[in-house]
Design an enzyme around this catalytic site. Structure first.
Site, PDB file in Angstrom:
ATOM      1  N   LYS A  37      29.499   9.657   4.885  1.00 15.58           N
ATOM      2  CA  LYS A  37      30.323   8.502   4.509  1.00 15.58           C
ATOM      3  C   LYS A  37      29.854   7.151   5.031  1.00 15.58           C
ATOM      4  O   LYS A  37      30.441   6.127   4.707  1.00 15.58           O
ATOM      5  CB  LYS A  37      31.767   8.740   4.954  1.00 15.58           C
ATOM      6  CG  LYS A  37      32.515   9.728   4.083  1.00 15.58           C
ATOM      7  CD  LYS A  37      33.120   9.027   2.897  1.00 15.58           C
ATOM      8  CE  LYS A  37      33.994   9.960   2.083  1.00 15.58           C
ATOM      9  NZ  LYS A  37      34.629   9.237   0.964  1.00 15.58           N
ATOM     10  N   SER A  61      28.530  18.347   3.573  1.00 13.84           N
ATOM     11  CA  SER A  61      28.776  16.905   3.588  1.00 13.84           C
ATOM     12  C   SER A  61      29.317  16.336   4.891  1.00 13.84           C
ATOM     13  O   SER A  61      29.215  15.137   5.133  1.00 13.84           O
ATOM     14  CB  SER A  61      29.725  16.562   2.436  1.00 13.84           C
ATOM     15  OG  SER A  61      30.834  17.440   2.473  1.00 13.84           O
TER      16      SER A  61
HETATM   17  C1  LIG Z   1      33.083  15.662   4.312  1.00 21.41           C
HETATM   18  C2  LIG Z   1      33.437  15.249   2.923  1.00 21.41           C
HETATM   19  N1  LIG Z   1      32.889  15.903   1.900  1.00 21.41           N
HETATM   20  C3  LIG Z   1      33.179  15.588   0.620  1.00 21.41           C
HETATM   21  C4  LIG Z   1      34.071  14.583   0.303  1.00 21.41           C
HETATM   22  C5  LIG Z   1      34.373  14.279  -1.135  1.00 21.41           C
HETATM   23  O1  LIG Z   1      33.731  13.106  -1.513  1.00 21.41           O
HETATM   24  P1  LIG Z   1      34.177  12.221  -2.751  1.00 21.41           P
HETATM   25  O2  LIG Z   1      35.567  11.745  -2.493  1.00 21.41           O
HETATM   26  O3  LIG Z   1      33.190  11.118  -2.783  1.00 21.41           O
HETATM   27  O4  LIG Z   1      34.094  13.099  -3.937  1.00 21.41           O
HETATM   28  C6  LIG Z   1      34.660  13.845   1.341  1.00 21.41           C
HETATM   29  C7  LIG Z   1      35.593  12.766   1.051  1.00 21.41           C
HETATM   30  O5  LIG Z   1      36.266  12.241   1.882  1.00 21.41           O
HETATM   31  C8  LIG Z   1      34.341  14.192   2.684  1.00 21.41           C
HETATM   32  O6  LIG Z   1      34.892  13.538   3.718  1.00 21.41           O
END
Ligand SMILES: Cc1ncc(COP(=O)(O)O)c(C=O)c1O
Length: 319
Positions: free
Chosen positions: A53, A304
């Site tokens: 992020k 992520s």
């Molecule tokens: C760790 C993590 N993965 C995935 C996402 C999903 O991302 P997006 O809202 O851009 O689809 C988020 C969103 O906050 C996140 O914090």
């Protein structure tokens, strides 16, 4: 229609590269044996602030005018977006205000403050905190930083996809979690601008599949969202995100929170990586047999983020 080229992602990466980590693409014998694919993990949980992020805000702020930078930025989030915005603003020496609902957990408030942001507590749900953020845009001239529906932010998040194809040019499929759709919008355009044949698969919680519902309906839908997984919990995805996903994402699969939590524990136990729920969703899809690809397919999984509340783990209690 909003489309980014390989050059756009290379430029975004050049803007932000010195401020972020080049996170590794790890091999995973455990997942490869279990699935029959050649699986590698983009370990973005090792990124600064513990998730991808920070990439988008860094790219956005680098392109703001001096006047805008002087006034500052504002967002509303109690999660990873707040921390990404806060640290990116601190790096560029910009004032950052983060609006959170009054019931935000003290740990998240402290973490965001720790990166130098001012916290404004307002209302009891995100929508109310967001109203406050919009008010500060009107009254103080701050620049609003949307968590997913923003073109410069999407370009920044997509630099993660660029790194995947650079590190593994032979990759054939990329699996990405979907909340509001910011991450997958960037990653899908980045990897397809490198090789249009790469298959991009999104994963949502079936307890709140806002993107899948919209894609199936052919229009933006507002859903009744019951997932309790931070990061995947969105009632309505962004307009830009919807349009990009329609054009660049091949498939979206969904499975319930419970299976995603099981995958979180599986990743910790087998891969020795601390992932949060949103990040475990693509692994859950693999473990559950939802990803259909030829045997031996080269698959990159986007882990992520790793910002989870350890109290949840201790009691195996998820809310
Ligand atoms: C760790 C993590 N993965 C995935 C996402 C999903 O991302 P997006 O809202 O851009 O689809 C988020 C969103 O906050 C996140 O914090």
């Amino acid at each position: 229609m909003f489309t980014l080229t390989l050059e756009d992602f290379q430029k975004a990466r050049a803007r932000i590269a010195t401020h972020i980590k080049r996170t590794p693409l790890l091999t995973s014998r455990q997942l490869s044996e279990r699935t029959g694919f050649d699986v590698r993990l983009k370990a973005e949980l090792l990124q600064r602030v513990g998730s991808y992020k920070i990439r988008g805000p860094l790219n956005k702020f680098a392109q703001m005018s001096e006047e805008q930078k002087k006034r500052g930025v504002v967002c509303s989030s109690a999660g990873n977006h707040a921390q990404g915005v806060a640290l990116a603003a601190q790096i560029y020496n910009i004032r950052a205000v983060v609006c959170m609902a009054e019931n935000a957990t003290p740990a998240k408030i402290a973490a965001t403050k720790g990166y130098g942001a001012e916290i404004v507590l307002h209302g009891t749900i995100w929508d109310e905190a967001n109203e406050k953020a919009k008010e500060l845009v009107r009254t103080e001239g701050l620049t609003y930083v949307h968590p997913f529906d923003d073109e410069e932010l999407i370009a920044g998040q997509g630099t993660l996809g660029l790194e995947i194809v650079e590190d593994w040019p032979e990759v054939e499929a990329v699996i990405v979690p979907i909340g509001g759709g910011g991450l997958i919008s960037g990653v899908a355009m980045a990897v397809k601008s490198y090789n249009p044949k790469i298959r991009v698969i999104g994963v949502e919680s079936s307890d709140g599949p806002a993107m899948k519902a919209s894609i199936e309906a052919g229009q933006l839908e507002t859903i009744d969202c019951r997932t309790i997984i931070d990061g995947l919990r969105v009632r309505r995805v962004g307009e830009t995100n919807f349009s990009v996903v329609q054009r660049f994402v091949d498939e979206i699969v969904a499975l319930p929170d419970r299976k995603i939590f099981d995958a979180m524990i599986w990743v910790m136990e087998r891969c020795k990586l601390v992932v949060e729920g949103a990040a475990a969703a693509p692994v859950a899809a693999l473990l559950d047999g939802l990803i259909e690809l030829p045997a031996g397919a080269r698959v990159a999984v986007v882990l992520s983020g790793g910002n989870l509340n350890l109290d949840q783990l201790r009691g195996l209690k998820w809310n």
